[in-house]
Design an enzyme around this catalytic site. Structure first.
Site, short mmCIF file in Angstrom:
data_model
loop_
_atom_site.label_atom_id
_atom_site.label_comp_id
_atom_site.label_asym_id
_atom_site.label_seq_id
_atom_site.Cartn_x
_atom_site.Cartn_y
_atom_site.Cartn_z
CD GLU A 1 -0.26 5.39 -3.96
OE1 GLU A 1 0.28 5.76 -2.84
OE2 GLU A 1 -0.92 4.36 -4.26
CG ASP B 1 -8.50 4.34 -0.23
OD1 ASP B 1 -8.27 3.07 -0.08
OD2 ASP B 1 -7.85 5.22 0.50
CG ASP C 1 -1.97 0.96 1.13
OD1 ASP C 1 -2.50 1.70 0.16
OD2 ASP C 1 -2.55 1.27 2.40
O1 MIG Z 1 -3.99 5.83 4.71
O2 MIG Z 1 -3.94 0.69 5.76
O3 MIG Z 1 -6.06 2.27 0.27
O4 MIG Z 1 -7.11 -0.08 1.33
O5 MIG Z 1 -7.16 0.06 4.14
C1 MIG Z 1 -4.88 4.83 4.23
C2 MIG Z 1 -5.00 1.27 5.52
C3 MIG Z 1 -3.95 3.68 4.31
C4 MIG Z 1 -5.18 3.05 2.19
C5 MIG Z 1 -5.50 1.71 1.35
C6 MIG Z 1 -6.55 0.89 2.15
C7 MIG Z 1 -6.02 0.54 3.40
C8 MIG Z 1 -5.64 1.73 4.40
N1 MIG Z 1 -4.52 2.62 3.50
#
Ligand code: MIG
Length: 771
Positions: free
Chosen positions: A390, A458, A387
């Protein structure tokens, strides 16, 4: 600032298989990769290394061309590239001289300082598909886009950019088509005639080369096959990752994870995968477990395994700045982190607080990262969710000064997530001793399919977002990605029970079927919606499991040809204008022969556009003639799904997880039609790489309606199918009372007026059936 144009050709010379063309402003290097792939790289730094994150194939060794007075023509058996000398312009033709794509003759390739833009001729009827994870319509004509991988939390249905960069599109006009891939990881721009009086399309980037690959095959399927030959195809995913996946931000303790898992098993709702989001860690430190709430990870994993379940844990790139934390200490010691130009380490804030960011562009850093996964694999984890890559940091505005080695962040930002996924995949593959890892990434660039699956980030819990999600999945399928998910139910906000049910029914036909939700939202598990809805959700998840033989064979196809599981109708019906209509543009083919029509949760009927041919409704068997719109019932219990005539769809009986063997009977469904059809059935152990040594079971199944014959070829490979019997289920045939299987006459087995079925042994030899 001045606009600079590409001037006249000064010299032309072949050089190591490529053609080098010089002007006063730049050099153009022309390469042939295959008869249908030509690359034109226009560069101002001709001496720089020719590197690519995406491309894994070399050009062919020689280039065929001839020179005329005003132009040069590069030939392949399929294509001609016309190179105009004065000024230097490029136009692509088929071998029989049909124009596919051309520079705008006035402007062609231009620079404004470092920014490079190419202006291309726009054909009056030209449509555009592609660019991967982009909002807007299936046909991108009239739209413009930016590629700059972004943590697009709470994005709306028009937000751009999102998380991923795929600078690859297909143009369709005059009954012809071409693909164009601009391999450049700088911030990039695509404009499909948004504000050019329909004269031009244009694309370019903030820096780097105008590095374009042209694809000249004349079917979308072949362009995808060529594009994925060039950039790679996915490996076979672990079978368990195709089962139902239950996620949440976060299941807060091992007890909660186990409790949810047990509830699925108790209620006999099939499932394969549970997730741990960020709260399993100790203060969000990557490669740690929370000592209180996840005190005995191995014990938790053993219990999950005993329930035939897998666990996927999240990892973010940000490494907490904290002395004594292993990854921090090692990273600092070895200079593994991104810096400012003076060597100071960049610090951005994310979940753990102040963080450093690994330089995944370095091989040694990737290896270090990959090896650290033993902290998770030792307990038994075999899925890894990447996650925030980017990369994201609070404020979402990492200074351009940040650099990875000597590369300023803006130059390679769009490939950061891909390189993290690569490090994760390569590392865990090594650790897992021959088992296939499952990797899921949010940020991506072309070629990511070699390492990872993706999800669309999201999304939100409302109907229009569900439809957008489907368009994103369909469009991502045009980029070589095949294992794609959306947060079923919507990440942000709470779905109505109706939306949850509807979205789950669409999840059956989403390549990765994962239910996920944000912290502070209502719980999303199937039993949170009342008994009636739970029953519908359960039935749909069961359907997913029944379809797995078809789905797994679909992934085999993706691994061989780059054909995605979820296919925009533009793949098979590119010149049927109706499929681009905003009303029908979300429809897709799931695998070769299932047409799915997403319907919002408040509608009880739907208008479905059925393309050319004949179709059967899956639920009722009712037959429809295509090339027209059908208004059909669409209650929450029955998402409109249609089967193409002559379809061959292998299914199985319901199982609770992919580890279950089932009843040993492959349900072989065939729908009557007039055209011959074939299907490659594929099976292997679903877990290891033994299939690469020939341990698979692959069988061509053919249906010849004119001869009233069905043939199962001799299976290939050394793997023994888990199915010892076939149950042939015939749909839409006139009453069939007996079959002749090889020489044997089989009597009617069971049946209704609509379907007839016959049970027979799965023997290794050629099986020929006549009816
Ligand atoms: O700042 O890990 O897209 O799927 O549950 C949010 C927490 C960070 C973004 C991801 C989402 C995940 C969430 N993350």
């Amino acid at each position: 600032m001045q606009t600079e144009f590409l001037g006249d050709i000064q010299s032309i010379a072949p050089q190591n298989g490529k053609l080098v063309i010089k002007t006063a402003e730049a050099e153009a290097h022309v390469y042939v990769y295959s008869p249908t792939i030509i690359r034109v790289n226009i560069t101002k730094s001709a001496s720089a290394d020719d590197e690519s994150f995406a491309v894994i194939q070399p050009p062919s060794v020689s280039i065929q061309y001839h020179e005329l007075n005003d132009s040069i023509v590069v030939n392949t058996p399929a294509l001609k590239l016309h190179i105009n000398k004065s000024p230097l312009r490029f136009s692509l033709y088929t071998a029989d001289d049909k124009l596919l794509s051309a520079d705008d003759s006035r402007f062609g390739t231009t620079w404004q300082d470092e920014k490079v833009i190419t202006y291309r001729k726009l054909f009056p009827d030209e449509k555009f598909i592609g660019l991967g994870e982009k909002t807007g319509n299936l046909d991108r004509r009239g739209s413009s886009y930016v590629n700059w991988n972004t943590d697009a939390a709470e994005h709306g249905i028009d937000t751009d950019p999102l998380y991923k960069t795929f600078p690859f599109f297909i143009g369709l006009h005059s009954g012809l088509m071409y693909g164009l891939f601009m391999d450049n990881t700088h911030k990039s721009y695509f404009d499909f005639g948004a504000t050019t009086d329909n004269e031009m399309s244009w694309f370019g980037a903030d820096g780097g080369d105008m590095n374009c690959y042209f694809f000249g095959a004349q079917t979308v399927a072949q362009i995808l096959a060529d594009y994925t030959w060039l950039t790679g195809r996915m490996e076979m995913p672990p079978l368990w990752s195709l089962g139902y996946q239950q996620c949440r931000w976060s299941y807060m303790s091992a007890n909660e994870v186990l409790d949810i898992a047990q509830t699925f098993r108790k209620k006999q709702i099939p499932i394969d995968v549970m997730y741990c989001d960020i709260d399993y860690m100790d203060n969000y430190k990557i490669f740690t477990w929370n000592p209180k709430t996840f005190a005995k990870p191995k014990l938790m994993m053993d219990k999950l395994k005993a329930m035939d379940m897998h666990l996927v844990t999240i990892v973010d790139p940000g490494i907490k700045v904290e002395e004594g934390y292993k990854q921090y200490d090692e990273g600092v010691k070895n200079d593994y982190f991104a810096t400012y130009p003076n060597g100071d380490k960049f610090i951005g804030e994310v979940w753990p607080g102040r963080c450093h960011f690994p330089d995944f562009f370095r091989q040694d850093v990737r290896e270090w990262w990959g090896a650290a996964f033993t902290a998770l694999t030792d307990a038994g984890v075999d899925g890894f969710w990447n996650d925030m890559n980017e990369p994201a940091a609070w404020g979402q505005n990492i200074p351009s000064l940040m650099q990875f080695g000597d590369k300023p962040m803006p130059q390679v930002r769009n490939a950061y997530g891909m390189e993290m996924a690569r490090a994760t995949f390569d590392g865990t593959k090594k650790i897992l001793n021959g088992k296939r890892p499952f990797v899921l990434t949010r940020a991506a660039y072309c070629g990511t399919q070699r390492y990872s699956s993706v999800w669309t980030g999201d999304n939100s819990a409302y109907d229009a977002h569900m439809l957008l999600g489907q368009r994103l999945v369909n469009s991502l399928g045009l980029t070589g990605m095949a294992l794609i998910g959306v947060d079923i139910g919507g990440f942000t906000g709470d779905p109505t029970p109706q939306l949850m049910v509807r979205w789950n029914s669409l999840g059956v036909y989403t390549p990765m079927f994962r239910n996920h939700a944000r912290i502070d939202t209502a719980h999303r598990e199937p039993w949170r919606w009342g008994a009636k809805n739970e029953a519908i959700i359960k039935k749909d998840i069961e359907l997913r499991y029944r379809l797995l033989p078809y789905i797994y064979s679909g992934f085999y196809q993706a691994s061989q040809t780059g054909m995605p599981l979820s296919r925009t109708l533009a793949i098979d019906y590119p010149f049927d204008d109706n499929i681009y209509h905003p009303k029908y543009q979300n429809q897709f083919l799931f695998g070769n022969s299932m047409l799915v029509c997403p319907v919002i949760s408040t509608e009880k009927t739907a208008d479905v556009y059925l393309p050319q041919g004949e179709w059967y409704r899956l639920s009722s068997g009712m037959k429809f003639t295509g090339k027209q719109v059908a208004n059909v019932p669409a209650p929450l219990t029955d998402l409109p799904v249609f089967i193409k005539a002559s379809a061959i769809i292998p299914m199985q009986t319901t199982i609770q997880s992919t580890a279950e063997k089932g009843d040993g009977t492959l349900q072989l469904h065939i729908w009557n039609g007039t055209e011959a059809n074939e299907f490659i059935y594929y099976e292997d152990d679903g877990l290891t790489y033994n299939y690469q040594q020939g341990q698979y079971y692959k069988r061509q199944i053919r249906f010849y309606p004119a001869k009233k014959q069905i043939v199962l070829d001799i299976p290939e490979g050394t793997f023994k199918s888990k199915f010892t019997q076939f149950n042939l289920v015939l749909h839409g045939f006139d009453k069939v009372n007996s079959l002749t299987i090889n020489a044997d006459v089989k009597k009617y087995h069971t049946g209704t007026s609509k379907t007839t079925s016959f049970l027979f042994d799965n023997t290794e030899g050629n099986i020929s059936i006549t009816y």
